[in-house]
Motif scaffolding. Structure first.
Motif, short mmCIF file in Angstrom:
data_model
loop_
_atom_site.label_atom_id
_atom_site.label_comp_id
_atom_site.label_asym_id
_atom_site.label_seq_id
_atom_site.Cartn_x
_atom_site.Cartn_y
_atom_site.Cartn_z
N GLU A 432 0.83 -1.19 0.00
CA GLU A 432 0.00 0.00 0.00
C GLU A 432 0.88 1.26 0.00
N ALA A 433 1.89 1.26 0.85
CA ALA A 433 2.78 2.41 0.93
C ALA A 433 3.46 2.65 -0.41
N GLY A 434 3.85 1.55 -1.06
CA GLY A 434 4.52 1.67 -2.35
C GLY A 434 3.60 2.26 -3.40
N LEU A 435 2.36 1.82 -3.42
CA LEU A 435 1.40 2.33 -4.40
C LEU A 435 1.13 3.81 -4.18
N ILE A 436 0.98 4.17 -2.93
CA ILE A 436 0.71 5.57 -2.64
C ILE A 436 1.91 6.43 -3.06
N ARG A 437 3.10 5.93 -2.80
CA ARG A 437 4.28 6.72 -3.15
C ARG A 437 4.39 6.88 -4.67
N LEU A 438 4.00 5.84 -5.40
CA LEU A 438 4.00 5.92 -6.86
C LEU A 438 3.08 7.05 -7.33
N LEU A 439 1.90 7.11 -6.73
CA LEU A 439 0.94 8.16 -7.09
C LEU A 439 1.49 9.54 -6.73
N ILE A 440 2.16 9.60 -5.59
CA ILE A 440 2.74 10.88 -5.18
C ILE A 440 3.78 11.34 -6.20
N GLU A 441 4.57 10.39 -6.71
CA GLU A 441 5.59 10.75 -7.69
C GLU A 441 4.94 11.22 -8.99
N LEU A 442 3.89 10.52 -9.43
CA LEU A 442 3.19 10.94 -10.66
C LEU A 442 2.61 12.34 -10.49
N ARG A 443 2.10 12.59 -9.28
CA ARG A 443 1.51 13.90 -9.02
C ARG A 443 2.61 14.97 -9.03
N ALA A 444 3.76 14.63 -8.49
CA ALA A 444 4.87 15.59 -8.45
C ALA A 444 5.29 15.97 -9.86
N GLU A 445 5.31 14.98 -10.78
CA GLU A 445 5.68 15.26 -12.17
C GLU A 445 4.65 16.17 -12.83
N ALA A 446 3.38 15.89 -12.56
CA ALA A 446 2.31 16.71 -13.13
C ALA A 446 2.43 18.15 -12.64
N ARG A 447 2.73 18.28 -11.36
CA ARG A 447 2.82 19.62 -10.79
C ARG A 447 4.03 20.37 -11.36
N LYS A 448 5.06 19.61 -11.65
CA LYS A 448 6.26 20.23 -12.23
C LYS A 448 5.93 20.83 -13.60
N ARG A 449 5.01 20.13 -14.31
CA ARG A 449 4.58 20.62 -15.62
C ARG A 449 3.51 21.70 -15.47
N LYS A 450 3.20 22.08 -14.24
CA LYS A 450 2.12 23.04 -13.95
C LYS A 450 0.76 22.46 -14.31
N ASP A 451 0.69 21.12 -14.40
CA ASP A 451 -0.58 20.48 -14.68
C ASP A 451 -1.28 20.25 -13.34
N VAL A 467 -6.85 8.75 2.23
CA VAL A 467 -5.41 9.01 2.28
C VAL A 467 -5.19 10.51 2.07
N ALA A 468 -4.65 11.17 3.08
CA ALA A 468 -4.44 12.62 3.00
C ALA A 468 -3.01 12.92 2.58
N LEU A 469 -2.86 13.77 1.56
CA LEU A 469 -1.52 14.16 1.12
C LEU A 469 -1.18 15.53 1.70
N GLU A 470 0.05 15.68 2.13
CA GLU A 470 0.49 16.95 2.70
C GLU A 470 1.81 17.34 2.06
N ASP A 471 1.83 18.50 1.39
CA ASP A 471 3.06 18.97 0.76
C ASP A 471 3.91 19.72 1.78
N GLY A 472 5.15 19.31 1.87
CA GLY A 472 6.04 19.99 2.82
C GLY A 472 7.38 20.23 2.19
N LYS A 473 8.31 20.72 2.99
CA LYS A 473 9.64 21.04 2.48
C LYS A 473 10.38 19.80 2.00
N GLU A 474 10.12 18.68 2.68
CA GLU A 474 10.80 17.44 2.34
C GLU A 474 10.05 16.68 1.26
N GLY A 475 9.17 17.35 0.53
CA GLY A 475 8.35 16.64 -0.45
C GLY A 475 6.99 16.34 0.16
#
Length: 480
Positions: A432-451, A467-475
């Motif tokens: 579960e943790a691995g899947l969530i982290r994968l989604l977090i990475e995909l989201r990070a890429e999208a955000r980098k593209r300003k998508d 599952v609550a996501l929280e953006d912080g300094k460490e990602g």
RNA sequence: GGCGACGUCGCCAAGUGGUAAGGCAAGGGUCUGCAAAACCCUCAUUCGGCGGUUCAAAUCCGCCCGUCGCCUCCA
């Protein structure tokens, strides 16, 4: 510093000294199993669970006995509660007992209440109860009359001391006619002759019958803990007559003091009044647990003193649930942070001191009559430091994270039981943790593209799944 | 009527002689693409009321008001 407890027997706080150094023998009055357990049970049994957890954490060897009442507890109407349940559901009395005993343990398990070491059933200890009654008769403390046996209150001078009542006054306060077969109005039943329709019955020297409600506790507690033991627990609402009678029977039978410390939990009201089925404010645990996490319920109970009365309401539990989430968040964050690779090695010396202080505050609070509310307040203050640390620019070293995690695990987890454990099996949790982290990475890429649309969609979908996501300094970090 | 407990911020609640913890809610700020989370600041000269004891009381004593629990024999 040492443990101080409020002893209802002496009505003051006393230093706790067990009979045998390092060992605690405790008995707590358990439920009558004829219906589902309710929020009042949760208050009492979470309180004693926490008490026992703390004693064990402090290094005591504890034997915890809690009875299951499955016979002899009568209603005002004179009906046996178990028989009434059996009639209601049209099944065997022992089926009722089994059904609700299982339900009780299921509910307590869900609340993280650790099981007592021994859960003796009253119906399985009829011989012991008969023996104690025989001893009482032989000692002149009880008499048989018309197939029933009564305790002769006049033979035990201390009767009334525990509850602060005077026998003469009680006789005056009698509301109902006194049975002719009793010598004195204040005498209470040890053994009752069974009426023809009373099918829960056992053979005894006095004919077919069933034990009185009080005798089971006296007989079973002394059987498993000895004539004199350390702590007797229960709810204040049972101080009279139940606890008073228990003491009288046990001390008259053994000639020794019964329990040294009496710790009683305060009563619980719902929206300001006593909970009762007729008022329609009866709250079962299984209903409550559909809406709230068990940890939040524990938090609710532990945010007050176990001796104080507590008023349950939806708003109060709602507030407690939010408070719990805030309490548990940093511990979850630390656990999540420890999963990430490339953590700096070592540990922060300064923080070790902070943890030591927090630990001392926790122990001081719990040593003062199990002041869980003050203990929680201390954890909240510690949280502030941890949150600041986790939000800081610099990465937190692995050793520091481990030390913080261990502290939370012991205090909030092991003792108070308000920290959720690892979910499901370790393998599932990892996946579960691995899947969530994968989604977090995909989201990070999208955000980098300003998508941001894609990024927000991922966040919203995960939020819908709890599952609550929280953006912080460490990602980005996540929590359930 | 008797016995017991309780009454501390809008709500929950710790504090039992030394000058009011903590949580929820609320207001302002920082951070953020927006959020969320987190952090900072504000939020009870005052502890149901009135007297008393004390250098000092939310804490001790008395009275009053209010709330809750228990009152056997059938628990």
């Amino acid at each position: 510093m040492s443990l101080v407890v409020y002893n209802t027997l002496t009505r003051k706080k006393e230093e706790f000294k067990p009979l045998v150094e390092g060992r605690v023998r405790i008995y707590v009055c358990g439920p009558t199993v004829y219906d589902y357990s309710h929020i009042g049970h949760a208050k009492t049994y979470v309180a004693f669970d926490t008490l026992v957890r703390y004693l064990r954490w402090s290094g005591y060897n504890v034997r915890y006995v809690q009875n299951i009442t499955d016979v002899g507890h009568l209603l005002d109407s004179g009906e046996d509660r178990i028989l009434k349940g059996a009639a209601r559901e049209r099944i065997e009395p022992m089926e009722i007992v089994e059904r609700y005993t299982r339900a009780y343990f299921d509910d307590m398990d869900a609340l993280g209440v650790q099981r007592p070491d021994i859960s003796p059933r009253a119906s399985a200890h009829i011989p012991e109860q008969i023996e104690m009654i025989k001893t009482l008769i032989a000692g002149g403390h009880a008499y048989e009359s018309n197939g029933s046996v009564y305790f002769a209150v006049a033979s035990y001078t201390d009767y009334g001391r525990f509850s602060g009542r005077k026998v003469e006054e009680m006789a005056e306060g009698t509301r109902k006619p006194v049975l002719e077969e009793k010598r004195n109005a204040e005498d209470f039943a040890l053994w009752k002759k069974a009426a023809p329709e009373h099918i829960l019955r056992w053979s005894s020297p006095w004919g077919w019958g069933f034990p009185g409600w009080h005798i089971e506790c006296s007989a079973m507690s002394t059987k498993y803990l000895g004539d004199t033991f350390d702590i007797h627990g229960g709810g204040v609402d049972n101080i009279f007559p139940h606890n008073e009678c228990e003491i009288a029977q046990a001390e008259a039978a053994t000639g020794k003091p019964f329990a040294n410390y009496w710790l009683l939990t305060g009563s619980l009201t719902v929206d300001g009044v006593k909970m009762s089925k007729s008022l329609g404010n009866f709250v079962t645990l299984r209903d409550l647990l559909k809406k709230h996490r068990p940890e939040a319920l524990r938090f609710f109970v532990l945010s007050g003193n176990y001796r104080s009365p507590i008023d349950f309401s939806d708003e109060a539990l709602e507030a407690a649930a939010k408070g719990w989430a805030r309490l548990a968040a940093p511990a979850q964050a630390v656990r999540e942070r420890l999963r990430s690779p490339n953590l700096p090695q070592g540990a922060d010396e300064g923080l070790a001191g902070v943890i030591a202080e927090a630990r001392a505050a926790f122990v001081a609070a719990m040593d003062d009559d199990f002041n869980s509310a003050a203990a929680l307040a201390g954890l909240f203050e510690f949280n502030k430091i941890v949150n600041t640390l986790l939000n800081a620019e610099a990465s937190v070293a692995q050793g520091t994270l481990q030390a913080i995690g261990a502290f939370y695990g012991e205090t909030a987890g092991q003792v108070l039981g308000v920290l959720s454990g690892q979910s499901a099996t370790a393998a599932n949790a990892d996946r579960e943790a691995g899947l969530i982290r994968l989604l977090i990475e995909l989201r990070a890429e999208a955000r980098k593209r300003k998508d941001f649309a894609t990024g927000d969609a991922i966040r919203n979908r995960l939020a819908a799944l709890g599952v609550a996501l929280e953006d912080g300094k460490e990602g980005t970090s996540w929590k359930l």
